[in-house]
Design a protein around this motif. Sequence first.
Motif, PDB file in Angstrom:
ATOM      1  N   THR A   1     -21.765 -67.357   9.396  1.00  0.00           N
ATOM      2  CA  THR A   1     -22.669 -66.576   8.630  1.00  0.00           C
ATOM      3  C   THR A   1     -23.746 -67.562   8.099  1.00  0.00           C
ATOM      4  O   THR A   1     -23.545 -68.552   7.711  1.00  0.00           O
ATOM      5  CB  THR A   1     -21.954 -65.795   7.662  1.00  0.00           C
ATOM      6  N   ALA A   2     -25.036 -67.146   8.250  1.00  0.00           N
ATOM      7  CA  ALA A   2     -26.007 -67.857   7.535  1.00  0.00           C
ATOM      8  C   ALA A   2     -25.714 -68.404   6.165  1.00  0.00           C
ATOM      9  O   ALA A   2     -25.075 -67.857   5.558  1.00  0.00           O
ATOM     10  CB  ALA A   2     -27.583 -67.115   7.716  1.00  0.00           C
ATOM     11  N   ALA A   3     -26.299 -69.587   5.928  1.00  0.00           N
ATOM     12  CA  ALA A   3     -26.224 -70.165   4.721  1.00  0.00           C
ATOM     13  C   ALA A   3     -26.803 -69.325   3.582  1.00  0.00           C
ATOM     14  O   ALA A   3     -27.694 -68.301   4.121  1.00  0.00           O
ATOM     15  CB  ALA A   3     -26.956 -71.494   4.614  1.00  0.00           C
ATOM     16  N   PRO A   4     -26.514 -69.400   2.249  1.00  0.00           N
ATOM     17  CA  PRO A   4     -27.040 -68.512   1.145  1.00  0.00           C
ATOM     18  C   PRO A   4     -28.560 -68.531   1.156  1.00  0.00           C
ATOM     19  O   PRO A   4     -28.988 -69.530   1.351  1.00  0.00           O
ATOM     20  CB  PRO A   4     -26.306 -68.976  -0.112  1.00  0.00           C
TER      21      PRO A   4
ATOM     22  N   LEU B   1     -30.466 -65.355  10.095  1.00  0.00           N
ATOM     23  CA  LEU B   1     -30.246 -65.763  11.588  1.00  0.00           C
ATOM     24  C   LEU B   1     -31.363 -64.958  12.499  1.00  0.00           C
ATOM     25  O   LEU B   1     -31.286 -63.782  12.139  1.00  0.00           O
ATOM     26  CB  LEU B   1     -28.730 -65.911  12.226  1.00  0.00           C
ATOM     27  N   GLN B   2     -32.145 -65.624  12.959  1.00  0.00           N
ATOM     28  CA  GLN B   2     -32.840 -64.710  14.170  1.00  0.00           C
ATOM     29  C   GLN B   2     -31.779 -64.053  15.165  1.00  0.00           C
ATOM     30  O   GLN B   2     -30.690 -64.352  15.421  1.00  0.00           O
ATOM     31  CB  GLN B   2     -33.690 -65.613  14.925  1.00  0.00           C
ATOM     32  N   ASN B   3     -32.401 -63.163  15.915  1.00  0.00           N
ATOM     33  CA  ASN B   3     -31.414 -62.052  16.455  1.00  0.00           C
ATOM     34  C   ASN B   3     -31.304 -62.405  18.001  1.00  0.00           C
ATOM     35  O   ASN B   3     -30.613 -61.587  18.736  1.00  0.00           O
ATOM     36  CB  ASN B   3     -31.721 -60.690  16.213  1.00  0.00           C
TER      37      ASN B   3
ATOM     38  N   MET C   1     -30.930 -69.862  15.740  1.00  0.00           N
ATOM     39  CA  MET C   1     -31.934 -70.382  14.803  1.00  0.00           C
ATOM     40  C   MET C   1     -31.830 -69.563  13.351  1.00  0.00           C
ATOM     41  O   MET C   1     -31.757 -68.293  13.239  1.00  0.00           O
ATOM     42  CB  MET C   1     -33.520 -69.977  15.297  1.00  0.00           C
ATOM     43  N   GLU C   2     -31.743 -70.626  12.517  1.00  0.00           N
ATOM     44  CA  GLU C   2     -31.569 -70.073  10.878  1.00  0.00           C
ATOM     45  C   GLU C   2     -32.989 -70.289  10.193  1.00  0.00           C
ATOM     46  O   GLU C   2     -33.463 -71.469  10.476  1.00  0.00           O
ATOM     47  CB  GLU C   2     -30.342 -70.880  10.352  1.00  0.00           C
ATOM     48  N   HIS C   3     -33.395 -69.681   9.493  1.00  0.00           N
ATOM     49  CA  HIS C   3     -34.420 -69.639   8.443  1.00  0.00           C
ATOM     50  C   HIS C   3     -34.381 -68.916   7.265  1.00  0.00           C
ATOM     51  O   HIS C   3     -33.470 -68.062   7.212  1.00  0.00           O
ATOM     52  CB  HIS C   3     -35.813 -69.285   9.162  1.00  0.00           C
TER      53      HIS C   3
ATOM     54  N   ALA D   1     -40.560 -69.593   8.699  1.00  0.00           N
ATOM     55  CA  ALA D   1     -40.138 -70.856   8.662  1.00  0.00           C
ATOM     56  C   ALA D   1     -39.907 -71.458   6.994  1.00  0.00           C
ATOM     57  O   ALA D   1     -40.383 -71.012   6.151  1.00  0.00           O
ATOM     58  CB  ALA D   1     -41.509 -71.572   9.154  1.00  0.00           C
ATOM     59  N   PRO D   2     -39.412 -72.631   7.086  1.00  0.00           N
ATOM     60  CA  PRO D   2     -38.892 -73.432   8.346  1.00  0.00           C
ATOM     61  C   PRO D   2     -37.787 -73.211   8.967  1.00  0.00           C
ATOM     62  O   PRO D   2     -36.968 -72.020   8.609  1.00  0.00           O
ATOM     63  CB  PRO D   2     -38.511 -74.977   7.464  1.00  0.00           C
ATOM     64  N   VAL D   3     -37.580 -73.531  10.332  1.00  0.00           N
ATOM     65  CA  VAL D   3     -36.557 -72.898  11.113  1.00  0.00           C
ATOM     66  C   VAL D   3     -35.572 -74.196  11.254  1.00  0.00           C
ATOM     67  O   VAL D   3     -35.977 -75.304  11.741  1.00  0.00           O
ATOM     68  CB  VAL D   3     -36.982 -72.345  12.495  1.00  0.00           C
ATOM     69  N   THR D   4     -34.264 -73.943  11.353  1.00  0.00           N
ATOM     70  CA  THR D   4     -33.207 -74.960  11.698  1.00  0.00           C
ATOM     71  C   THR D   4     -32.647 -74.382  12.989  1.00  0.00           C
ATOM     72  O   THR D   4     -32.127 -73.298  12.826  1.00  0.00           O
ATOM     73  CB  THR D   4     -32.175 -75.336  10.652  1.00  0.00           C
ATOM     74  N   CYS D   5     -32.509 -75.260  14.203  1.00  0.00           N
ATOM     75  CA  CYS D   5     -31.832 -74.883  15.348  1.00  0.00           C
ATOM     76  C   CYS D   5     -30.471 -75.357  14.867  1.00  0.00           C
ATOM     77  O   CYS D   5     -30.165 -76.666  15.014  1.00  0.00           O
ATOM     78  CB  CYS D   5     -32.468 -75.698  16.559  1.00  0.00           C
ATOM     79  N   LEU D   6     -29.434 -74.514  15.188  1.00  0.00           N
ATOM     80  CA  LEU D   6     -28.093 -74.802  15.194  1.00  0.00           C
ATOM     81  C   LEU D   6     -27.172 -74.620  16.271  1.00  0.00           C
ATOM     82  O   LEU D   6     -27.443 -73.649  17.084  1.00  0.00           O
ATOM     83  CB  LEU D   6     -27.336 -73.652  14.018  1.00  0.00           C
TER      84      LEU D   6
END
Length: 353
Positions: free
Chosen positions: A102-105, A109-111, A125-127, A133-138
């Motif tokens: 689950t995405a951080a508080p 997440l992109q779909n 990808m999480e933002h 943006a900014p985007v973090t690739c996990l």
Amino acid sequence: MTLLLAGAHLPYPHTNGFHADGERLVLTRYAPATGATGLVSICWRGEDRATRLLYEASPSTTGAEQMLWPDVALAAERVAWVRNGALHILDLDSGAPERLYTAAPGHTLQNLCSLTASGDRVVVMEHPEGREAPVTCLEVSVATGRAVELFGRGWFANHPAHSPHDEAWLTFAHEGPAREVPDRMWARHPAQVPEGRCVFEQATERGTLAVGHERWMFHDLGAVVCAYGESEAGPRGLYAVHPDGRAPRLVSAGDRDWHCDISRDGRRAVVDTSGPFDAPGRGWQNAGQVSDVVLVDIATGARTPLARTAADRHPRHPHPVFTPDGTAVLHNHGDPSTGEVAVARVPVPPAVS
């Protein structure tokens, strides 16, 4: 053209939906009676239209988050998808969906996500919520649910996809208005380019190419990508691009190419078009909500029209894809007047295959 399933659409064209040795296909289906969105598995060949329900969720959101874009592991019976800011995983043999991450508080997440071939890791990808943006690739471990940051970007990065030829390579996109983004295609390798680099220089002596909807090749380290008709310069059409230093190559000229896929043996590509492929103009000029599905010979660039369908909003983009054996192309068949969508199958002509 044969309709396979009404009220359903294909996975995104740069992902994989096939499983069971390529005989079955995971689709997103909308239940008209309840409005629920779910995933089903269907046999794409023959006349058997029986579906197996994999996952279903009651309607809770609208817009893009309501759409499910699954990705199936190439060498494992496992499918992943994102819904409402959470990454889900399902073993296609046991049929038990799990919420993996689950995405951080304050984030979502992109779909679109990408599974490794063995199905042991998922890239997503999480933002921040409400921002692109900014985007973090996990990279999320399926065994533990633990997420590791691969890299970050200060701009809208999306469309992550592992190369099926060498999955150490991950492609991602600099998203935005195509005519304004000169560095759409990026690739990342953990050892060679851990922060990623642009792999398609879109600026030419004649102007800038507007490109998008890249799709990794299976038979080689590279991707096919469409240079849209709205490009200020040419040549427009289908290109082959490689992250290892080889120069981009125009495969086949076309002024209306939109989305693309490539066969697993690398001999053929397929594109859909923004308007009739043989209509005057380029891009969306004289489009009339029409899209053609067109076969492309990689060696010669020759084009063969396969089917005519509609061009409309998601999920009614045609999004053509080859079946794993290359004998047919599947595409979404939309009806702009009713909003309905179905999955259709069209054979690849024997003279071409």
